[in-house]
Scaffold this active site. Structure first.
Site, PDB file in Angstrom:
ATOM      1  N   GLU A 187       0.819  -1.221   0.000  1.00 47.60           N
ATOM      2  CA  GLU A 187       0.000   0.000   0.000  1.00 47.60           C
ATOM      3  C   GLU A 187       0.848   1.264   0.000  1.00 47.60           C
ATOM      4  OE1 GLU A 187      -3.571   2.149   2.528  1.00 47.60           O
ATOM      5  OE2 GLU A 187      -2.468   0.480   3.397  1.00 47.60           O
ATOM      6  N   ASP A 188       1.970   1.241   0.726  1.00 49.23           N
ATOM      7  CA  ASP A 188       2.704   2.488   0.969  1.00 49.23           C
ATOM      8  C   ASP A 188       4.074   2.572   0.318  1.00 49.23           C
ATOM      9  OD1 ASP A 188       0.682   3.541   2.498  1.00 49.23           O
ATOM     10  OD2 ASP A 188       1.394   2.574   4.312  1.00 49.23           O
TER      11      ASP A 188
END
Length: 712
Positions: free
Chosen positions: A126-127
């Site tokens: 996600e990051d």
């Protein structure tokens, strides 16, 4: 998680998280996140050497899995640290400290290596620039699957407007592997521990979602260790005054010279040692929320109220041996005994619960379980390890089977598939999550049903039969005839009585007595599929004085069946015929007709109360008579005294006369009298007198009559 990451140039202030100042139990010391952060940045760069930063994780992991292969953990840490490098948390630590802390929580609960590997990587996709394909290539399909599930959970918006649909999506992401939710719960726990860096309003918002959704889920999945700490953290944020008051009570109790729980524990150790039972007796202090609830319930607290006694043994038989010795040598409080070993809770929990009293009146609560039961009680689904046997072939389209999945989660996935719309699913789920207690009822065959407290026979029917419960016509509770609205109690024996009509339909009134998602969703799903089912009956009620309130499906439901239309001759050719549900006329009744809304002619018995009202209203009569067809449908009311097996005897007598039961209701007993209403199909109306005689001849039945709506 992403809300926790900040630009390294603008780190947020370091604020100590709100956590209980008084420890609840002996536990591993809280890891220093700043020290972990430094280790993460300055640790050895050797490819083969274990980085210092994950030493605590490995130690905790090997405490549960001594032979675990830690190489996947080393490689996962190296990838996560390099991917998150430069990212900072709002509290000022390097971001890598977050996945490290989450993984440590799971390691201390006994999670297996695959779960811990996925936990270290749970924020990378996600990051950072890491992709799921990279995760698969380096760690395999299992880890990729878990990371993907957690990534989907991170995208769930818990805002009120989005809750119904997004929560369904969350379950789809989670449901095929409970380890996804385990990682999510540990992630939320660490974020709650460090929530002090957030604005108060954001703290409150996150705490409310944790309270309403994630804590109940932790309870349902049996992860008590996470649930209790989450409860205390939420309590401190949402109810700071009560929290401080409870904290003061704990501090005051700790300063007391005497300790009733310690004295009772010593006495128990002596009793069990003398009996030759190998056991470990521990004192488990209550966590803040538990103590707060006890204080509200009991008022003034005494020393024994501040904790419970836990007895750990080696096998099931020893649990009952301990129980026998304690009840023999100490003073038991019998009303407090519960056996969750013979009948485990829905979330895998097993234990014997009892209580013993001292001479001064103080009562100590006692939990007796094996070491393995204790592990499951604390860690729930996390303690299951890898829930999948080695697959014989690759999964197809990501489909999986989880034989160890808790029953509640299995049912939850069934509900979300069966719910007619997201709002229905969400409302029923919220009701289920709000249930704090469960009861166990027994079937006649010795099986059990786990139901929420307050559940009725309607709930039991759908728990046992699913949508086939649409055909349920009544129940026996502890051998006595009961209506479907009867509220069940823990330990009741329930026999459900099923009708024989395969096209049986539920009553809309059942929704008033359905408390479980399984029951409510099944009924609402049927109603959604039959939106016009009751419209003709409502027309008749408006025009003809109303249908019988106890008949579920009188003849007047919907346009009259073809055999009924052929059985009535009208003076007005071409008109649609409908037999009134209020008096259910059959040959050779003397009948008359009236035109109602839509040109439909309703046929009533001449003595029906609705006939007088229609004449007073100026309605013109329509001449009707019976044709040659002998088949008929009629509603009968039987009144009886309550006795065991009455309903079975009555329905058997009706079947022997050739009557097919279309629908039936049984009203709640009143002064030992029971009123039954049956709509039956007869092959010949001439058989009706014989049918009514046969019903009257059933022992306990004192009257049988045709259904008739009283005049108003």
């Amino acid at each position: 998680m992403s809300a926790e990451a900040t630009n390294p140039a603008t780190p947020g202030p370091v604020v100590e998280a709100v956590t209980p100042a008084v420890p609840r139990r002996k536990a591993r010391a809280r890891i220093d996140l700043r020290r972990l952060g430094r280790a993460a940045l300055l640790g050895s760069a050797s490819r083969d050497r274990l980085p210092d930063a994950i030493g605590h994780v490995v130690d905790a992991h090997r405490a549960h899995h001594a032979d675990a292969d830690i190489e996947p953990l080393r490689r996962a840490y190296v990838l996560a640290e390099s991917s998150h490098r430069g990212q900072m948390r709002k509290s000022g630590e390097p971001y890598i400290t977050h996945p490290l802390a989450v993984t440590l929580i799971l390691a201390e609960l006994g999670a297996e290596t695959t779960t811990l590997t996925a936990s270290l990587l749970h924020d990378t996709v996600e990051d950072t620039d890491v992709t799921l394909d990279q995760v698969r290539e380096q760690f395999g399909e299992e880890v990729r699957y878990l990371v993907d599930g957690v990534t989907k959970l991170e995208k769930v918006d818990y805002g009120a407007a989005a809750e119904p649909e997004t929560f369904r999506k969350m379950l789809v992401a989670t449901g095929s592997d409970v380890r996804v939710m385990s990682i999510k719960l540990a992630d939320r726990l660490h974020n709650m521990r460090t929530l002090g860096v957030m604005r108060p309003e954001k703290q409150a918002r996150i705490a409310k979602v944790t309270r309403d959704v994630l804590i109940p889920l932790a309870e349902r999945l049996g992860v008590q260790a996470l649930k209790t700490e989450l409860e205390d953290l939420v309590f401190a944020i949402l109810h700071p005054e009560e929290y401080e008051h409870t904290r003061g009570l704990i501090v005051d109790n700790a300063s007391r010279a005497d300790d009733p729980l310690a004295e009772m524990a010593d006495e128990m150790r002596t009793v069990l040692r003398d009996a030759g039972i190998q056991a470990e007796v521990l004192i488990r202090p209550r966590h803040f929320v538990s103590l707060h609830r006890v204080a509200r319930k009991r008022g003034r607290l005494r020393g024994a109220d501040f904790g419970r006694l836990l007895v750990l043994v080696n096998d099931d038989a020893d649990c009952y041996a301990v129980l026998g010795e304690l009840h023999t040598c100490m003073t038991p409080v019998v009303s407090e005994f519960k056996d969750f070993i013979a009948v485990p809770k829905f979330n895998l929990y097993q234990s014997l619960h009892t209580a013993v009293a001292r001479e001064d009146g103080q009562v100590g609560e006692v939990l007796i379980r094996t070491h393995q039961m204790h592990k499951v009680a604390e860690a729930g689904v996390v303690a299951l390890g890898n829930p999948y046997a080695p697959p014989s072939e690759e999964p197809v389209d990501g489909e999986r089977a989880d034989p160890t999945r808790p029953g509640w989660l299995s049912r939850l996935l069934d509900w979300q598939e069966a719910a007619p719309d997201p709002d229905t699913f969400w409302s029923t789920l919220r009701e289920d999550l709000a249930q704090d207690r469960e009861i166990t009822v027994f079937r006649p065959d010795g099986g059990t049903l786990g139901l929420p407290e307050g559940a009725t026979c309607v709930d039991a029917a759908y728990a046992q039969y699913g949508e086939d419960a649409h055909a349920c016509i009544g129940a026996r509770v502890n051998g006595r005839l009961a209506t479907l609205s009867t509220v069940l109690r823990d330990g009741d024996t329930v026999q459900l009585l099923m009708g024989q009509d395969p096209a049986s339909e539920p009553s809309r009134e059942w929704l008033e007595h359905a408390h479980t998602p399984a029951a409510r969703i099944a009924i609402q799903r049927w109603i959604a599929a039959h939106p016009a089912h009751d419209e003709p009956q409502e027309t008749e009620a408006a025009e003809g004085g109303g249908a019988s309130p106890v008949a579920l499906r009188p003849l007047g439901d919907g346009p009259v069946g073809r055999h009924d239309a052929a059985n009535v001759v009208l003076d007005r050719p071409g008109a649609t015929v409908r037999l009134a549900g209020c008096c259910t006329p059959v040959p050779p009744d003397e009948v008359t007709g009236f035109t109602v809304r839509g040109g439909v002619v309703t046929v009533h018995r001449v003595e029906c109360a609705a006939v007088g009202r229609m004449k007073e209203a100026g309605r013109a009569e329509v001449g009707v008579s019976w044709g040659d067809t002998a088949e008929c449908r009629v509603t009968l009311v039987a009144e009886s005294f309550g006795r065991a097996h009455l309903l079975a005897d009555l329905t058997e007598a009706m079947a022997l006369e050739g009557a097919e039961i279309v629908s039936a209701t049984v009203e709640p007993p009143s002064q030992q009298r029971v009123r039954h209403t049956y709509t039956v199909q007869l092959p010949d109306a001439a058989h009706l007198p014989a049918l009514m005689r046969a019903m009257r001849n059933v022992p306990g039945v004192y009257d049988v009559s045709r259904a008739q709506t009283p005049g108003r």
